[in-house]
Motif scaffolding. Structure first.
Motif, mmCIF file in Angstrom:
data_model
loop_
_atom_site.group_PDB
_atom_site.id
_atom_site.type_symbol
_atom_site.label_atom_id
_atom_site.label_comp_id
_atom_site.label_asym_id
_atom_site.label_seq_id
_atom_site.Cartn_x
_atom_site.Cartn_y
_atom_site.Cartn_z
ATOM 1 N N TYR A 178 0.867 -1.120 -0.356
ATOM 2 C CA TYR A 178 0.237 -0.021 0.236
ATOM 3 C C TYR A 178 1.101 0.904 -0.226
ATOM 4 O O TYR A 178 1.634 0.795 0.978
ATOM 5 C CB TYR A 178 -0.791 -0.056 1.098
ATOM 6 N N ARG A 197 -3.551 1.912 -3.816
ATOM 7 C CA ARG A 197 -3.202 3.880 -2.719
ATOM 8 C C ARG A 197 -3.995 3.040 -1.510
ATOM 9 O O ARG A 197 -4.822 3.080 -1.962
ATOM 10 C CB ARG A 197 -3.564 4.139 -3.935
ATOM 11 N N PHE A 198 -2.914 4.090 -0.605
ATOM 12 C CA PHE A 198 -3.839 4.286 0.383
ATOM 13 C C PHE A 198 -4.413 5.741 1.200
ATOM 14 O O PHE A 198 -3.015 6.649 0.544
ATOM 15 C CB PHE A 198 -2.598 4.238 1.599
ATOM 16 N N GLU A 199 -5.267 5.777 0.630
ATOM 17 C CA GLU A 199 -5.812 7.424 0.435
ATOM 18 C C GLU A 199 -6.718 7.400 1.547
ATOM 19 O O GLU A 199 -7.683 9.097 2.232
ATOM 20 C CB GLU A 199 -6.659 7.575 -0.403
ATOM 21 N N LYS A 208 1.850 12.538 3.013
ATOM 22 C CA LYS A 208 0.815 12.357 4.348
ATOM 23 C C LYS A 208 0.972 11.337 5.456
ATOM 24 O O LYS A 208 0.779 11.429 6.901
ATOM 25 C CB LYS A 208 -0.620 11.579 2.920
ATOM 26 N N ARG A 216 0.918 5.568 -0.032
ATOM 27 C CA ARG A 216 0.389 6.789 0.483
ATOM 28 C C ARG A 216 1.403 7.783 0.230
ATOM 29 O O ARG A 216 2.824 7.794 -0.523
ATOM 30 C CB ARG A 216 0.098 6.475 2.422
ATOM 31 N N ARG A 217 0.618 8.789 -0.355
ATOM 32 C CA ARG A 217 1.010 10.110 -0.651
ATOM 33 C C ARG A 217 1.916 10.229 1.002
ATOM 34 O O ARG A 217 2.080 10.446 1.139
ATOM 35 C CB ARG A 217 0.529 11.575 -0.698
#
Length: 291
Positions: free
Chosen positions: A51, A110-112, A57, A53-54
């Motif tokens: 996963y 993607r982890f949002e 973040k 994440r941006r």
């Protein structure tokens, strides 16, 4: 671990091994290969679910975690360094894992942040890992919840006062964290929007390479920064937070026969909170240590 894997091989078709340290501690191809060698006697096929994440973040989330540890700085986004840049280099991460397990083994998600519906992230993981969907899973309670900004500020301030921390300080800080979460409710501390944008720009090139090689040129992350404030200044009364920290520490001292926090440390804490009324606080602390 070998004995457990050998036992599982006889009773299970699929084994899930999960650790955030696969990302942060396995920094070379050789280290990832050592993991592959450990698994090879027991697994005919390995899927690597990751996963992403941006990066800004992730940094905001790590700041909250480090407040609970020994972080004594209110700087949320880390300065550039080889260690920091390696941690946030997703292309290098995927490249070393694909070199060992093969690009076809990577399952990239993607982890949002929080998703709609209870346990949505875990259900997504089950899908990514190829786990059966017709099973009634037992979902764990969420323990690692985010801290409100007041709690983050209070823990950072505590770490500044007690820079050398014993086992008691660590226990006390855990109790302090729970106390501040109960006292305050609000958003976490955030960097200024321009700082978050600048931080992400450091990793844009690598993110584009991830999209080109692993995601068929599909954009990796959104470019929405509207959740960040224009200024990183705390939007709450910091003196109120300091007062709560002091009251908590003094209340804990009253319940102990031998106070583990030094008298000088408590006085320093008091002076940091109450500049004008320090003599009154001094008498309060003296009454505690006079027992």
């Amino acid at each position: 671990m070998n004995s457990e894997l050998a036992w599982l091989k006889q009773s299970s078709n699929t084994v899930v091994i999960s650790s955030e340290h696969f990302h942060s501690r396995l920094k070379s191809v050789e280290e990832v290969k050592a993991l592959a060698d450990l698994l090879s006697p027991y697994a005919s096929k390995v899927s690597v679910v990751v996963y992403l994440r941006r990066q800004d973040k992730v940094a905001v989330s790590l700041f909250s975690t480090r407040c609970k540890e020994t972080n004594s700085s209110l700087q949320i986004l880390p300065e550039a360094s080889s260690n920091v840049d390696s941690y946030y280099d997703y292309y290098a991460l995927l490249e070393r894992w694909s070199e060992v397990f093969g690009e076809e083994a990577l399952v990239i998600r993607r982890f949002e942040g929080p998703r709609r519906g209870a346990n949505a992230l875990l259900l997504d993981f089950c899908d990514a890992a190829g786990l059966p969907s017709d099973v009634r899973y037992q979902y764990p309670e969420m323990f690692n919840r985010g801290l409100p900004g007041q709690a983050q500020y209070g823990l950072v301030w505590f770490n500044r006062i007690f820079s050398v921390q014993s086992g008691y300080h660590i226990w006390l800080k855990r109790q302090l964290s729970e106390y501040l979460v109960a006292c305050f409710d609000g958003p976490q501390l955030l960097p200024a929007r321009s700082d978050a944008e600048s931080f992400l720009r450091r990793y844009n090139a690598g993110n584009r390479r991830v999209a080109e090689r692993f995601l068929s040129n599909e954009q990796l992350f959104s470019t929405d920064f509207s959740g960040y404030p224009f200024s990183s200044e705390p939007r709450f009364n910091v003196d109120e937070v300091k007062q709560k920290v002091l009251e908590f520490c003094v209340s804990k001292q009253k319940n102990l026969c031998v106070p583990p926090l030094s008298r000088d440390g408590m006085l320093l804490l008091a002076y940091r909170v109450y500049y004008d009324s320090a003599p009154t606080i001094k008498r309060l602390i003296d009454s505690v240590f006079a027992r």
